[in-house]
Design an enzyme around this catalytic site. Sequence first.
Site, PDB file in Angstrom:
ATOM      1  CE  LYS A 252     -14.665  32.607  13.450  1.00  0.00           C
ATOM      2  NZ  LYS A 252     -14.423  33.562  14.554  1.00  0.00           N
ATOM      3  CG  ASP A 257     -11.127  30.705  17.841  1.00  0.00           C
ATOM      4  OD1 ASP A 257      -9.881  30.572  17.811  1.00  0.00           O
ATOM      5  OD2 ASP A 257     -11.710  31.806  17.926  1.00  0.00           O
ATOM      6  CE  LYS A 264     -11.284  32.083  21.269  1.00  0.00           C
ATOM      7  NZ  LYS A 264     -11.478  33.538  21.401  1.00  0.00           N
ATOM      8  CG  ASP A 275     -15.297  30.626  16.255  1.00  0.00           C
ATOM      9  OD1 ASP A 275     -16.157  31.528  16.267  1.00  0.00           O
ATOM     10  OD2 ASP A 275     -14.079  30.837  16.153  1.00  0.00           O
ATOM     11  CG  ASP A 334      -8.562  34.409  19.876  1.00  0.00           C
ATOM     12  OD1 ASP A 334      -9.204  33.570  19.219  1.00  0.00           O
ATOM     13  OD2 ASP A 334      -8.884  34.783  21.020  1.00  0.00           O
ATOM     14  CD  GLU A 336     -10.563  32.552  14.783  1.00  0.00           C
ATOM     15  OE1 GLU A 336      -9.979  33.318  15.571  1.00  0.00           O
ATOM     16  OE2 GLU A 336     -11.752  32.228  14.906  1.00  0.00           O
ATOM     17  NE  ARG A 338     -10.669  40.211  13.022  1.00  0.00           N
ATOM     18  CZ  ARG A 338     -10.786  41.121  13.982  1.00  0.00           C
ATOM     19  NH1 ARG A 338     -10.177  42.287  13.873  1.00  0.00           N
ATOM     20  NH2 ARG A 338     -11.501  40.868  15.053  1.00  0.00           N
TER      21      ARG A 338
END
Length: 483
Positions: A252, A257, A264, A275, A334, A336, A338
Site C-alpha cells: 500500500k 492519507d 480524518k 501510509d 477513508d 482507501e 483496500r
Amino acid sequence: MDVFIKNAREASCACDALILPMTEAGPSAYGSLGPSVSKLLKKVFSREFSGKKNEVLLVPASDDLKPGRLLLVGLGNREEITSETVRQAGGRAASHLQGAGMKTAALSIRVLSGLKLSPADFIEGSLLGAYAYRRYKKENNHKELRAVTILSRPSRALAKEVGRAKTVAASVSFARDLVNTPANDMTPSHLSREAAKLRGRKMTVRVLERKDAERLGMGTFLSVARGSHEPPKVIILEYKGGKGAPVVLIGKSITFDSGGISLKPADGMEKMKYDMAGGAAVLGVMKAVSESRMPLHVIGILPATENLPGGSATKPGDVVRSINGTTVEVISTDAEGRMVIADAMGYARRYKPRAMVDIATLTGACSIALGNEAIAMMGNDRGLIGRFSDAAGRTGERVWEMPLFEEYKEYLKSDVADLKNAAGRNGSLVTSGWFLKEFAGDAPWVHLDIAGTAWTEKDKPYMPKGSTGIGVRLILSVLEELK
Ligand code: BES
Ligand code: MN
Ligand code: ZN
C-alpha cells in the site's frame, strides 16, 4: 556504520569502547581478560548492572586495557535468550554508544559463542539501532558510531552472515528513509523515482501512469486518486533471479492519507505520511533480493497515490469498478487502502503467482487489537500463513493471525454494488481482510496489516522513534526459505 571482523584480543584493540554482552549469571566469562577487569566487573555487577535484558552500562575501562570504556549490555536469563534478544542487545548497545559520542567499538563474542548465539544478529541489531533520519536538519552535530569490530577469527561463514546483516539493515534503512520523508517530497512520482534506482541486477522497473490504469480498468485505484493533483502511479518491479511462477508482493503506497471526503480528524493527521509504509517495505525487500542475488522470481507492485478531498474527489455512495469486474460502493473514502490494493491484486493475478503477499497500514483497528507489538495477518492458505509465522519467530517481526470466518462476508454486502468498502467499526480489522480476500481468487495469499507497527512513538531497542521499516526482514526471511 562499518563492520569488521578481526582476530584480536579484547585488551589490545584500539577502539573507544569494548562491548561485553552479559547474562544475569554474571561476568565470569570475562575472567580471562585479566585480574583488573575481573575486579572491575565484579564490583559493578549486581550493584549498577545486573545483566537484565537490554540493560546497558558504560564504564571507564581499567588501565591495562586499550579501549577507553567498557559497555556492558544485558542479555537476561540465559535460559530465555533467543536471536531476538541478541538483536535487541545489539541495538541498545549501538544507540547507547552513539549517544555517548563513541565512534568505534569492538564486540567480545565470548558470551555469545558460549551460548551458540550469532554475533551477526548482534550486528544486525546494531546497524538498525544506529539508524537516524536527519535529512531536514540544519545542524550537523549528530554523533555517529562509525565502526564495530567483531573480535573473532575470520571465517567464511561469519563473513557471509555479517554480509547478510549489512544487506538486510541497508534495505530496512532504505524503507525507513522513504517512510520518514514528508509527503510534500514523498509523492507518487518521487516514490517511482526511488523505485527506478533499483533497476539493474536482473531487476526491471516500470510505471503505469493514470492513462494506463484507466485502460486496464483499475477503477478502485483511480477512485482514490481523484481528489489529488499529484499524478498516481502503479510501480511494478520485476526481479528475475529464478524461473517459474513469481511471488508477488503488493505494498500500500498512499503517500498521504487525509481520509478524502471522509476527512480524518486534524489531530495526528501529520502521521498519515506513513501510509506508504507497505510500499516502502516492498521496495526494501526488492532491494535486498537483488543485492543478495536470490534465485527467485519476485514481483513488487506499489499502487501509489495521495488520498485527498477535492472538487472531483470520490464521494461516499459512489460506485466504482475494480480491474476484475467487481463493483464497490464507497462507504468511506477513508477506506482507501483496500481500494488500491484490490486493483493491484487483480492485476497481480495475471502472473499466476505461487504466492501473493500484501502489506499495508490498512486499519486503525489493527492497533486497537494488537497495539504496537504485532502485525495482524490474514490469508487463504495455511501453508503460506505457516511460513510467515515461522519467519516471525526468526526475525522478531511478530505476526498474529486473525480469522476470516465465512460470516464476515455478510458485513460487506452492499445494496447497490457487489461489495461495500467499509462495514463500520464492528470487526473492521477482519472485514478489511475479507474485502481483500475477494480479490485474491485462487492465488495463495497473505495480508499483513502493519498499521500498529510501521511507526513507533518511542525508541525501541533497534527501532529509533519514527518509521520502523517493519515487514522487510519478515518477508525476506520467508523468501529465503522459499528458494
Ligand atoms: N491509513 C488508515 C489506517 C491507519 C490509521 C493507519 C491509523 C495507521 C494509523 C486507513 O486508510 C484508514 O483510514 N482506515 C480506516 C478504515 C475505516 C474507514 C473502515 C480506519 O481504520 O479507520
Ligand atoms: Mn484511510
Ligand atoms: Zn490509509
